[in-house]
Scaffold this motif. Structure first.
Motif, mmCIF file in Angstrom:
data_model
loop_
_atom_site.group_PDB
_atom_site.id
_atom_site.type_symbol
_atom_site.label_atom_id
_atom_site.label_comp_id
_atom_site.label_asym_id
_atom_site.label_seq_id
_atom_site.Cartn_x
_atom_site.Cartn_y
_atom_site.Cartn_z
ATOM 1 N N TYR A 51 0.839 -1.214 0.000
ATOM 2 C CA TYR A 51 0.000 0.000 0.000
ATOM 3 C C TYR A 51 0.872 1.262 0.000
ATOM 4 C CZ TYR A 51 -3.612 3.321 1.478
ATOM 5 O OH TYR A 51 -4.457 4.394 1.546
ATOM 6 N N LYS A 52 1.904 1.259 0.849
ATOM 7 C CA LYS A 52 2.764 2.435 0.951
ATOM 8 C C LYS A 52 3.601 2.650 -0.308
ATOM 9 C CE LYS A 52 4.435 1.199 5.020
ATOM 10 N NZ LYS A 52 5.194 1.230 6.302
ATOM 11 N N GLN A 53 3.685 1.588 -1.132
ATOM 12 C CA GLN A 53 4.398 1.717 -2.403
ATOM 13 C C GLN A 53 3.441 2.080 -3.547
ATOM 14 O OE1 GLN A 53 7.780 1.558 -2.657
ATOM 15 N NE2 GLN A 53 7.759 1.337 -0.425
ATOM 16 N N GLY A 54 2.184 2.302 -3.190
ATOM 17 C CA GLY A 54 1.199 2.700 -4.197
ATOM 18 C C GLY A 54 0.387 1.562 -4.780
ATOM 19 N N ASN A 55 0.585 0.357 -4.271
ATOM 20 C CA ASN A 55 -0.164 -0.804 -4.761
ATOM 21 C C ASN A 55 -1.227 -1.173 -3.728
ATOM 22 O OD1 ASN A 55 -1.046 -3.110 -6.041
ATOM 23 N ND2 ASN A 55 0.742 -4.346 -5.488
ATOM 24 N N SER A 94 -7.194 5.311 0.705
ATOM 25 C CA SER A 94 -8.020 4.425 -0.114
ATOM 26 C C SER A 94 -9.474 4.435 0.324
ATOM 27 C CB SER A 94 -7.495 2.993 -0.038
ATOM 28 O OG SER A 94 -7.689 2.454 1.264
#
Length: 328
Positions: free
Chosen positions: A159-163, A207
């Motif tokens: 999540y923190k990597q944008g996924n 999100s």
């Protein structure tokens, strides 16, 4: 033997089957997966039960007597109702549904079709939960229930990597409260009933899902406090505090160790050895209901599931967390 169909081919399904195979009354006969290849790969581990990519086809025939549902939370109600309308008993992963309206509809359909519907919340079926319940009288008048389930999710790194993976997507009715907080709430409701009032705070991620939160609930003569998180860890045990002593539980989600610390300094170890996989006990309960003709668990009852759904819905309202299912 109870012939089971399974919806979902993830890690929790693997755990379910491990527990189920410890009984001599379970046989896996059908698997539903959106991907035929994934379904066949999964089936190859378990004597190749029949694989379906159409759920109605699986449940409309005589391939299974009961269905275990381990799909994303947002699909639970629709899939369970389809199964029950075809006369299948349903063991559905927690949370039973996205909200209280869906939960009530599922209960209504179960009664209409005279089938078992049970929420697959393992901890209230485990031996040491029974020990907790049976020994509460020893600690005197109960004044506080405290439980914490905070476990950093490996998916939060992505999540923190944008996924943004499913665990943090509100469209799947996911998040900290629904995935982890329920492990604190369900035992509370099973022991003490639905609280009179709920106060909730939480952290919403970009999100739209909740990453963590806390709740304070009021009963007539006691309060209850829970903490849940998918973005931090906690190592606190659970406590039930009474005027004569405090019951300390190592993990509310999987209670293995239960002790009472009395006010005079003595400690009573109540722990009962557990010889089976944690999910064995919920499967044993469910199969027993099917075989005996009973249609509702006295532990994971319809009333308890509905009360928990209502508490979680009120908590979500207070922190501003809405799911697409709430608007349906």
């Amino acid at each position: 033997m109870i012939r089971f169909g399974i919806i979902g081919t993830n890690w929790i399904t693997e755990r379910f089957i491990q527990g189920a195979l410890e009984t001599d009354q379970f046989i896996l006969t059908a698997i539903y997966s959106r991907s035929e290849e994934k379904g066949k790969n999964f089936a190859s581990k378990y004597n190749d039960p029949k694989v379906y990519t159409n759920l109605e086809e699986m449940v409309s025939g005589d391939q299974c007597d009961a269905v275990y549902i381990a799909s994303p939370n947002s699909f639970h109600a629709e899939q369970a109702i389809l199964c029950m309308n075809h006369g299948k008993h349903v063991l559905c992963e927690k949370p039973l549904a996205s909200n209280a309206t869906e939960t009530q509809e599922m209960i209504t359909v179960a009664k209409k079709n005279n089938v078992v519907l049970m929420e697959a919340l393992k901890s209230t079926m485990m031996p040491n939960f029974t020990i907790m319940k049976d020994n509460l009288y020893k600690i005197g008048r109960i004044r506080r229930y405290f439980a914490s389930y905070c476990q950093y999710s490996s998916r939060f790194d992505a999540y923190k990597q944008g996924n943004v993976l499913n665990a943090f997507k509100p469209e799947f009715s996911n998040g900290s409260l629904m995935d982890l907080g329920i492990y604190c709430l369900y035992p509370m409701v099973a022991l003490f009933g639905k609280p009179d009032s709920v106060k909730a705070v939480g952290v919403l991620l970009s999100s739209g899902a909740d990453g963590e939160g806390s709740m304070v609930m009021k009963y007539k003569d006691m309060d209850a406090i829970i903490m849940h998180s998918k973005i931090t860890d906690s190592y606190l045990p659970a406590e039930i505090q009474g005027e004569n002593g405090t019951m300390v539980i190592d993990k509310i989600s999987v209670p293995y160790d239960v002790k009472i610390h009395y006010r005079d300094g003595s400690i009573e170890d109540l722990t009962r050895p557990q010889v089976h996989e944690p999910m064995f006990y919920e499967i044993q309960e469910f199969i027993g209901l099917v075989q005996s003709g009973q249609r509702e668990s006295s532990f994971n009852s319809h009333a308890n599931s509905l009360a928990v759904a209502e508490v979680m819905e009120e908590a979500r309202r207070q922190i501003g967390l809405k799911y697409p299912a709430d608007l349906a």
